[in-house]
Design an enzyme around this catalytic site. Sequence first.
Site, PDB file in Angstrom:
ATOM      1  N   PRO A  24       0.845  -1.197   0.000  1.00  0.00           N
ATOM      2  CA  PRO A  24       0.000   0.000   0.000  1.00  0.00           C
ATOM      3  C   PRO A  24       0.881   1.249   0.000  1.00  0.00           C
ATOM      4  O   PRO A  24       1.950   1.260   0.613  1.00  0.00           O
ATOM      5  CB  PRO A  24      -0.771  -0.111   1.324  1.00  0.00           C
ATOM      6  CG  PRO A  24      -0.642  -1.531   1.737  1.00  0.00           C
ATOM      7  CD  PRO A  24       0.662  -2.022   1.201  1.00  0.00           C
ATOM      8  N   LYS A  25       0.447   2.284  -0.698  1.00  0.00           N
ATOM      9  CA  LYS A  25       1.168   3.566  -0.659  1.00  0.00           C
ATOM     10  C   LYS A  25       0.573   4.412   0.460  1.00  0.00           C
ATOM     11  O   LYS A  25      -0.628   4.683   0.463  1.00  0.00           O
ATOM     12  CB  LYS A  25       1.076   4.292  -1.995  1.00  0.00           C
ATOM     13  CG  LYS A  25       2.052   5.468  -2.082  1.00  0.00           C
ATOM     14  CD  LYS A  25       2.091   6.077  -3.462  1.00  0.00           C
ATOM     15  CE  LYS A  25       3.202   7.098  -3.577  1.00  0.00           C
ATOM     16  NZ  LYS A  25       3.232   8.089  -2.492  1.00  0.00           N
ATOM     17  N   ILE A  26       1.414   4.805   1.412  1.00  0.00           N
ATOM     18  CA  ILE A  26       0.958   5.523   2.596  1.00  0.00           C
ATOM     19  C   ILE A  26       1.015   7.023   2.339  1.00  0.00           C
ATOM     20  O   ILE A  26       2.031   7.560   1.886  1.00  0.00           O
ATOM     21  CB  ILE A  26       1.838   5.169   3.819  1.00  0.00           C
ATOM     22  CG1 ILE A  26       1.874   3.641   4.022  1.00  0.00           C
ATOM     23  CG2 ILE A  26       1.324   5.870   5.069  1.00  0.00           C
ATOM     24  CD1 ILE A  26       0.541   3.010   4.270  1.00  0.00           C
ATOM     25  N   GLU A 167      -4.206   5.939  -0.944  1.00  0.00           N
ATOM     26  CA  GLU A 167      -3.471   6.722  -1.944  1.00  0.00           C
ATOM     27  C   GLU A 167      -3.068   5.930  -3.177  1.00  0.00           C
ATOM     28  O   GLU A 167      -2.937   6.485  -4.265  1.00  0.00           O
ATOM     29  CB  GLU A 167      -2.229   7.343  -1.306  1.00  0.00           C
ATOM     30  CG  GLU A 167      -1.574   8.374  -2.207  1.00  0.00           C
ATOM     31  CD  GLU A 167      -0.242   8.864  -1.688  1.00  0.00           C
ATOM     32  OE1 GLU A 167       0.219   9.891  -2.217  1.00  0.00           O
ATOM     33  OE2 GLU A 167       0.348   8.242  -0.807  1.00  0.00           O
ATOM     34  N   GLY A 168      -2.873   4.630  -3.044  1.00  0.00           N
ATOM     35  CA  GLY A 168      -2.443   3.851  -4.195  1.00  0.00           C
ATOM     36  C   GLY A 168      -1.568   2.699  -3.753  1.00  0.00           C
ATOM     37  O   GLY A 168      -1.674   2.205  -2.627  1.00  0.00           O
TER      38      GLY A 168
END
Length: 284
Positions: A24-26, A167-168
């Site tokens: 996961p993009k934090i 976020e992505g």
Amino acid sequence: MFIDPMLLATAPGPFSDSRYIYEPKIDGHRLLFSQEDARIRLYTRHEVECTNQYPELLAPFDDDILLDGEVACTDPVTGGVDFESVMSRFQTKQDQRIQQLATMSPVTYVVFDILRYKGMDVRKLPLMQRKEILAGISIPNQYFGVIPFVEGAGEALFEQMVSRKLEGMVGKRKNSLYVSRRSPAWQKVINWSYTDVIITGYRKDEFGWLAAVPDESGQLRPAGIVEYVTQAARKEFYSKSRSLKTGEDKKFVYLNPTIRGRVKFRNWYKSGMLRTPVFTEFIL
């Protein structure tokens, strides 16, 4: 100790590949945690020291270490990641206020890589070996966490990120070494949002279009400045806008609000402004 961090290339879209892991993009800011001779220092990706801003992270590991990760805050109401809160934490300099915010709005340091450990540089080890080392280290308190990852299933992870409004994702080659530059071995896919805006003017000096959106009553309200625009779109805009000028001041030229466009953006700020809007197309 500070080491220039490894930076992300941009993937054209979600992808799945058995040679990659996916995280996961934090939505926070990059943070390097350095413990050397038992002294802890915290740095941003641009080597700005921010040790004082995050007292909850000044907890020692058992051995000297250099970690790479993202520092983030959680919204207590929604449970989502709150980018504005972590920026507020980063910008606060007054000691008493820092202590208050550490209690009211604590951060989490989400670690995704290890660069040095017990005096050894581990950047030349493949990513999966670095992940094994990281998994075996005891974290010092509840404000630290290690990023989860999945192998191969990037598109499925991205669907989860979209459904949870996160976020992505980031895809990383399993055998990637840690290099202090932007590398295609690490690729990000952003979960963009999209909206239509009306361009009501532009900046005179530094490039930027004034964007507006309708409020609940249908009246236009400011929504920020669009700075990311292709040269072709800029040229088309100036040909459209020549006859629309209604006034100007020292900073801006104002236009009859007839030019409509679509932008992609990270999210809405609490103030109602667009975060990082990127122009995609004009709307006829």
